[in-house]
Design an enzyme around this catalytic site. Structure first.
Site, PDB file in Angstrom:
ATOM      1  N   PHE A   1       0.528  -1.591  -0.011  1.00 25.34           N
ATOM      2  CA  PHE A   1       0.581  -0.085   0.254  1.00 25.34           C
ATOM      3  C   PHE A   1       0.903   1.309  -0.110  1.00 25.34           C
ATOM      4  O   PHE A   1       0.687   2.456   0.308  1.00 25.34           O
ATOM      5  CB  PHE A   1      -1.472   0.123   1.040  1.00 25.34           C
ATOM      6  CG  PHE A   1      -1.957  -1.412   1.195  1.00 25.34           C
ATOM      7  CD1 PHE A   1      -2.465  -1.625  -0.078  1.00 25.34           C
ATOM      8  CD2 PHE A   1      -1.788  -1.782   1.972  1.00 25.34           C
ATOM      9  CE1 PHE A   1      -4.008  -2.791   0.417  1.00 25.34           C
ATOM     10  CE2 PHE A   1      -2.822  -3.381   2.374  1.00 25.34           C
ATOM     11  CZ  PHE A   1      -3.479  -3.601   1.488  1.00 25.34           C
TER      12      PHE A   1
ATOM     13  N   GLU B   1      -4.339   2.789  -7.535  1.00 27.62           N
ATOM     14  CA  GLU B   1      -5.090   3.222  -6.577  1.00 27.62           C
ATOM     15  C   GLU B   1      -6.158   3.996  -6.915  1.00 27.62           C
ATOM     16  O   GLU B   1      -6.888   4.655  -5.419  1.00 27.62           O
ATOM     17  CB  GLU B   1      -4.175   4.651  -5.862  1.00 27.62           C
ATOM     18  CG  GLU B   1      -2.572   3.904  -6.387  1.00 27.62           C
ATOM     19  CD  GLU B   1      -1.543   5.441  -6.050  1.00 27.62           C
ATOM     20  OE1 GLU B   1      -0.787   5.010  -7.464  1.00 27.62           O
ATOM     21  OE2 GLU B   1      -0.683   5.512  -5.491  1.00 27.62           O
TER      22      GLU B   1
ATOM     23  N   ARG C   1       1.938  15.627  -6.102  1.00 26.22           N
ATOM     24  CA  ARG C   1       1.113  14.729  -6.454  1.00 26.22           C
ATOM     25  C   ARG C   1      -0.386  15.669  -5.888  1.00 26.22           C
ATOM     26  O   ARG C   1      -1.801  15.394  -6.593  1.00 26.22           O
ATOM     27  CB  ARG C   1       0.546  13.434  -6.613  1.00 26.22           C
ATOM     28  CG  ARG C   1      -0.620  12.456  -6.610  1.00 26.22           C
ATOM     29  CD  ARG C   1       0.320  10.642  -6.595  1.00 26.22           C
ATOM     30  NE  ARG C   1       0.919  10.419  -8.026  1.00 26.22           N
ATOM     31  CZ  ARG C   1       0.393   9.959  -9.691  1.00 26.22           C
ATOM     32  NH1 ARG C   1      -0.896  10.164  -9.310  1.00 26.22           N
ATOM     33  NH2 ARG C   1       1.636   9.980 -10.105  1.00 26.22           N
TER      34      ARG C   1
ATOM     35  N   PHE D   1      -0.758   8.396  -3.216  1.00 28.98           N
ATOM     36  CA  PHE D   1       0.585   9.333  -2.911  1.00 28.98           C
ATOM     37  C   PHE D   1       0.080  11.441  -3.240  1.00 28.98           C
ATOM     38  O   PHE D   1       0.614  11.664  -3.483  1.00 28.98           O
ATOM     39  CB  PHE D   1       1.533   8.954  -4.260  1.00 28.98           C
ATOM     40  CG  PHE D   1       2.448   8.907  -4.487  1.00 28.98           C
ATOM     41  CD1 PHE D   1       3.161   8.374  -4.110  1.00 28.98           C
ATOM     42  CD2 PHE D   1       3.353  10.098  -4.655  1.00 28.98           C
ATOM     43  CE1 PHE D   1       4.768   8.059  -4.113  1.00 28.98           C
ATOM     44  CE2 PHE D   1       4.456  10.105  -4.653  1.00 28.98           C
ATOM     45  CZ  PHE D   1       5.306   9.570  -4.121  1.00 28.98           C
TER      46      PHE D   1
ATOM     47  N   THR E   1       5.451  10.796 -11.355  1.00 30.68           N
ATOM     48  CA  THR E   1       5.318  12.204 -11.659  1.00 30.68           C
ATOM     49  C   THR E   1       7.034  12.604 -11.773  1.00 30.68           C
ATOM     50  O   THR E   1       7.895  13.650 -13.012  1.00 30.68           O
ATOM     51  CB  THR E   1       4.954  13.224 -11.013  1.00 30.68           C
ATOM     52  OG1 THR E   1       5.719  13.303 -10.001  1.00 30.68           O
ATOM     53  CG2 THR E   1       3.772  13.114 -11.278  1.00 30.68           C
TER      54      THR E   1
ATOM     55  N   ALA F   1       2.675   3.167  -8.253  1.00 25.95           N
ATOM     56  CA  ALA F   1       2.010   4.351  -9.072  1.00 25.95           C
ATOM     57  C   ALA F   1       0.772   4.279  -9.667  1.00 25.95           C
ATOM     58  O   ALA F   1       0.467   4.477 -11.109  1.00 25.95           O
ATOM     59  CB  ALA F   1       3.106   5.307  -9.997  1.00 25.95           C
TER      60      ALA F   1
ATOM     61  N   ARG G   1      -1.363   4.617  -0.963  1.00 24.84           N
ATOM     62  CA  ARG G   1      -2.370   4.725  -1.844  1.00 24.84           C
ATOM     63  C   ARG G   1      -2.753   5.737  -2.604  1.00 24.84           C
ATOM     64  O   ARG G   1      -3.351   6.619  -1.554  1.00 24.84           O
ATOM     65  CB  ARG G   1      -3.553   3.634  -1.294  1.00 24.84           C
ATOM     66  CG  ARG G   1      -4.240   3.221  -2.670  1.00 24.84           C
ATOM     67  CD  ARG G   1      -5.199   1.559  -2.194  1.00 24.84           C
ATOM     68  NE  ARG G   1      -5.455   0.775  -3.124  1.00 24.84           N
ATOM     69  CZ  ARG G   1      -6.398  -0.258  -2.777  1.00 24.84           C
ATOM     70  NH1 ARG G   1      -6.346  -0.730  -1.801  1.00 24.84           N
ATOM     71  NH2 ARG G   1      -6.545  -1.581  -4.439  1.00 24.84           N
TER      72      ARG G   1
HETATM   73  N1  MTE Z   1      -3.700  -4.503  -3.650  1.00 25.62           N
HETATM   74  C1  MTE Z   1      -3.540  -4.695  -2.476  1.00 25.62           C
HETATM   75  N2  MTE Z   1      -3.977  -6.246  -2.753  1.00 25.62           N
HETATM   76  N3  MTE Z   1      -2.426  -5.240  -1.918  1.00 25.62           N
HETATM   77  C2  MTE Z   1      -1.853  -3.980  -1.926  1.00 25.62           C
HETATM   78  O1  MTE Z   1      -0.504  -3.906  -1.369  1.00 25.62           O
HETATM   79  N4  MTE Z   1      -1.071  -1.183  -2.988  1.00 25.62           N
HETATM   80  C3  MTE Z   1      -1.716  -0.795  -3.398  1.00 25.62           C
HETATM   81  C4  MTE Z   1      -2.388  -0.482  -4.967  1.00 25.62           C
HETATM   82  N5  MTE Z   1      -3.234  -2.175  -4.239  1.00 25.62           N
HETATM   83  C5  MTE Z   1      -2.074  -2.440  -2.651  1.00 25.62           C
HETATM   84  C6  MTE Z   1      -3.104  -3.482  -3.494  1.00 25.62           C
HETATM   85  C7  MTE Z   1      -0.625   0.604  -4.532  1.00 25.62           C
HETATM   86  S1  MTE Z   1      -0.750   1.443  -3.159  1.00 25.62           S
HETATM   87  C8  MTE Z   1       0.229   0.556  -5.796  1.00 25.62           C
HETATM   88  S2  MTE Z   1       0.686   1.196  -5.950  1.00 25.62           S
HETATM   89  C9  MTE Z   1      -0.826  -0.829  -6.660  1.00 25.62           C
HETATM   90  O2  MTE Z   1      -1.702  -1.450  -5.747  1.00 25.62           O
HETATM   91  C10 MTE Z   1       0.529  -1.387  -6.930  1.00 25.62           C
HETATM   92  O3  MTE Z   1       0.912  -2.513  -7.798  1.00 25.62           O
HETATM   93  P1  MTE Z   1       0.168  -2.066  -9.556  1.00 25.62           P
HETATM   94  O4  MTE Z   1       0.856  -0.740  -9.814  1.00 25.62           O
HETATM   95  O5  MTE Z   1       0.286  -3.664  -9.897  1.00 25.62           O
HETATM   96  O6  MTE Z   1      -1.181  -2.127  -9.441  1.00 25.62           O
HETATM   97 MO1  MOS Z   2       1.580   3.099  -4.416  1.00 25.90          MO
HETATM   98  S1  MOS Z   2       1.419   4.722  -3.129  1.00 25.90           S
HETATM   99  O1  MOS Z   2       1.966   4.347  -5.303  1.00 25.90           O
HETATM  100  O2  MOS Z   2       2.367   2.551  -3.302  1.00 25.90           O
END
Ligand code: MTE
Ligand code: MOS
Length: 782
Positions: A248, A732, A330, A364, A460, A529, A362
């Site tokens: 997250f 996110e 952001r 950011f 960014t 991101a 999540r």
């Molecule tokens: N979903 C789960 N189950 N666990 C996580 O830690 N992190 C979130 C989101 N969804 C997260 C999640 C965050 S902060 C981001 S940036 C994105 O997943 C990262 O993964 P992705 O870029 O593959 O979507």
């Molecule tokens: Mo997600 S806050 O960009 O790891």
């Protein structure tokens, strides 16, 4: 990946049906059943090697000041203790700041927040290490800490310089606007509360090398920082991440410290070292979502059409920069959300406080900016006495408009999306039903809100928008896939595997995705991101295309046909000559191997079109925007402030979905996490700057009881940009659907004053805050 393999199923059968698990299908997460059964291996589940030691840190008992004396004699002689280190024992770089310096691995004499690690202990067991750290004698000279945004602003305490984004002559536009209002909002931060806490296991290898198993979203950064701290070249260190039990954003930069500490011991003692934070240490020692304070002046006309806004944002960064520059940026990028302001100025301050250094979470910073922006729209609607949805719709960006940072709006079906959702969830008739309900009930009041989300997709920081992958095909036709992205539950590994299955048109269970490893794919960006799939699936596709073109060159020559006569279909290569020949994928791969065709390739991708000049605050920082809207209804007890979220409808744009089941899961989870941020999750520090909300008992994340009746629909339209199969990032953006809950709570409160008063409602909107908002409206109404 542990799908039941169909490699051994007869090809006669596999030829008759489409390949399993191709892109676009609702496939379960590749580890779903292992998550549930407990078979999924996290770092702390790995069998420990002989002679493994465990680490705990000794923490500061003051919030701000100087260490005057440190006596570790009793710590060193405690039972089971093998070694004790302070910053002086770090052989190489002592500062692990990810972008800017400012994060000493252990305190450098100066204490910047309560609990800051001062020294570390390696002992035979975790319990012995924990007991030993309590035996230190530390004397301090204390200074007055800065604990709030207000105090930081007053004392000009900042971790980075302020930054401004501006469009048009804001002062003139505000003066000319028929109406103006001012407002402010404070939104508190959020604890990540990943189920698996921070953990690293470091195993020394030959010649001073280190193998680092860690729970990190950024294996490459862990590798680089461990190398710097140990003063060895980067190629001496290998980092491996199979999966995280949630990240997250909390493991983007802040997994590194624990890996580095373990590595220092591993180097000194030549023994395997595990460092795992228990829950209370994790909550106390790692950064959270930033609190934000926002203050605004907004000009508009009698219909609620926006003319101009002048906004000041201040983020609570904690003691060091970490990622705060980009996070506050952001927030500034998302203050407009989906609305066109002819003139706008946004100032972003990065406040330094004597608290743990806040970090990615999540969204950011985007959610914090967007929340203030949506509050403005409700304020304006109430000021002109119109339904907030109408005012929102009339202020949406039109094609060709530009944002306050110069990005042109190119593809923006938001009005269509919002009106679709409004009719799907019967917004207007429920609005009337709520008016009736509120009239009939003296103390219970219902509220409703439909809010959009427009979230910019790309890092960014431009250079981060790149990824690599590695694909091998073995001689039985089975495929090994690796890429730079990390799996944290979001389903990235499944989606990328689906893309590879799609490229060769083979069953997904013939593809193995292995742990992310810095010696397989180097120089990776963090998985953050929301760009994990956009970047890594494109890189994997690129690797597949390289292998495919070699294979097809060979097949063309071997079968004496043109390229057009060849295709991959249903686990076969189909050669269409006078007669159609189906060659099984395995036979064809074996044939190619015997004819000396290389069956392995790297792949690479970098995002096109993006550019941004930060000095001028102008450019196109985002490749595209992910869109969506949500509508929430709440019921508030105006005598106590207690409330329930009754229903939420979400329509969300993931472009052409690569996996609808996983995307819907991300949307549901994101919404609930956003709702928790704005309603029940409350971080609190006491007057001395000690974290009071340091356990599950005193920090309330949403439970299944808090989740409203929910409906999530995908807006199934192709991305206008050329992303992987025209999909859109999903991770996110859905978190910001939680904003409709907060807006609905304000709507319910405002109902007691006939929607003529703007209720102050800082977040989290706990029952106390909601009660205050209701009472404010009662006092200021009529
Ligand atoms: N979903 C789960 N189950 N666990 C996580 O830690 N992190 C979130 C989101 N969804 C997260 C999640 C965050 S902060 C981001 S940036 C994105 O997943 C990262 O993964 P992705 O870029 O593959 O979507
Ligand atoms: Mo997600 S806050 O960009 O790891």
């Amino acid at each position: 990946m542990s799908y039941q393999s169909s490699l051994l199923a007869p090809y006669s059968e596999r030829r008759q049906r489409p390949a399993k698990g191709r892109s676009g299908q609702s496939l379960a997460h590749d580890s779903a059943h292992k998550h549930v059964s407990g078979e999924a291996v996290y770092v702390d589940d790995m069998p420990e090697l002989a002679r493994t030691l465990h680490v705990a840190v000794g923490k500061s008992s003051i919030t701000c000041g100087q260490i005057t004396q440190l006596d570790l004699t009793a710590v060193r002689s405690a039972e089971g203790v093998i070694d004790v280190i302070t910053l002086d024992d770090v052989p190489g770089e002592k500062d692990i700041g990810p972008v800017f310096k400012g994060d000493p691995l252990l305190a450098d004499g100066r204490i910047e927040f309560h609990g800051q690690p001062i020294f570390a202990v390696a002992a035979e067991s975790f319990e012995q290490a924990k007991r030993a750290v309590a035996l230190a004698k530390v004397d301090y000279q204390t200074d007055t800490p800065i604990l709030t945004i207000a105090a930081a602003l007053q004392q000009n305490a900042f971790v980075r310089p302020a930054h401004v984004m501006q469009k048009g002559d804001v002062e003139a536009a505000l003066q000319q606007a028929p109406k103006m209002l001012t407002g402010e909002l404070y939104n508190k931060g959020q604890e990540h509360f990943y189920l698996e806490g921070q953990v690293s296991y470091v195993v020394p290898t030959e010649d001073g090398g280190m193998k680092v198993y860690t729970s990190s979203q950024h294996p490459t950064e862990v590798q680089k920082l461990v190398a710097e701290v140990l003063d060895v070249p980067i190629n001496y260190v290998q980092t491996e991440v199979r999966r995280m039990g949630g990240g997250f954003g909390g493991k983007e930069t802040q997994a590194a410290q624990w890996a580095c500490l373990a590595a220092v011991f591993a180097k000194r003692l030549k023994r395997p070292i595990k460092m795992r934070l228990d829950r209370q240490d994790d909550m106390q020692l790692t950064g959270k979502r930033h609190d934000f304070y926002g203050r605004y002046r907004v000009g508009f006309d009698a219909q609620g059409k926006l003319c101009a806004a002048d906004i000041e944002l201040a983020g609570k960064c904690g003691y060091s920069p970490d990622l705060s520059d980009a996070i506050v940026d952001r927030a500034m990028f998302h203050i407009d959300n989906a609305y066109h302001y002819p003139a706008m100025r946004v100032l972003g301050q990065r406040c330094k406080t004597n608290t743990v250094s806040n970090t990615a979470f999540r969204g950011f910073g985007g959610p914090q900016g967007m929340l203030i922006g949506e509050g403005i729209l409700d304020d304006v609607a109430r000021a002109v006495g119109r339904d907030p949805l109408d005012v929102r719709l009339e202020n949406l960006y039109q094609l060709g408009d530009s944002t306050h940072y110069g990005q042109e709006i190119e593809d923006f079906p938001m009005a269509e999306l919002m009106t679709n959702l409004a009719s799907q969830c019967e917004y207007y008739s429920r609005r009337r039903a709520i008016a009736d309900f509120n009239q009939q009930h003296r103390f219970k009041k219902r509220g409703l809100a439909l809010t959009p989300v427009k979230f910019g997709i790309s890092f960014t920081i431009q250079f981060l928008n790149q990824a690599g992958a590695l694909v091998h095909i073995y001689t039985d036709g089975s495929i090994h896939l690796n890429h730079g992205g990390t799996e944290m539950g979001q389903g990235l590994f499944t989606k990328v595997a689906q893309v590879v299955a799609n490229e060769f048109d083979v069953d997904i269970d013939t593809i193995q995705v292995s742990a992310t490893a810095t010696d397989k794919v180097p120089n990776t960006s963090p998985t953050a991101a929301s760009s994990g799939t956009d970047l890594n699936a494109k890189a994997a596709q690129n690797a597949c295309l390289t292998i495919k073109s070699r294979l097809l060159d060979f097949a063309q020559q071997h079968y004496g046909v043109s390229r057009e006569a060849l295709r991959f279909c249903n686990n076969h290569l189909v050669v269409s000559a006078e007669q159609e020949t189906w060659v099984t994928f395995a036979d064809f791969i074996q044939l190619a191997y015997q004819n000396r065709v290389s069956l392995s390739s790297t792949g690479y991708y970098s995002t096109p079109k993006i550019h941004y000049n930060r000095d001028q605050a102008n450019g196109r920082p985002f490749f595209y925007y992910a869109l969506g809207a949500s509508c929430s209804e709440v019921e508030v007890d105006t005598l106590t402030g207690e409330y329930k979220v009754l229903r939420t409808d979400i329509l969300h744009d993931v472009g052409r979905s690569l996996n609808p089941a996983i995307d819907i899961g991300q949307i549901e989870g994101g919404f609930v996490q956003g709702m928790g941020w704005l309603t029940s999750e409350e971080l609190s520090w006491d007057e001395q700057g000690r974290l009071a909300s340091n356990a599950a008992a005193n920090y309330k994340i949403p439970t299944s009881i808090d989740v409203p009746a929910m409906s999530v629909t995908l807006w199934d339209k192709a991305n206008s940009e050329e992303t992987i199969y025209r999909s859109k990032a999903v991770g996110e953006p859905p978190l910001m659907h939680g904003i409709s809950v907060w807006c609905a709570l304000r709507d319910a409160a405002a109902s007691v004053a006939n929607y003529r008063v703007n209720p102050p409602l800082n977040t989290p909107a706990t029952p106390e805050q909601v009660l205050n908002a209701v009472q404010y409206c009662q006092e200021h109404g009529a």
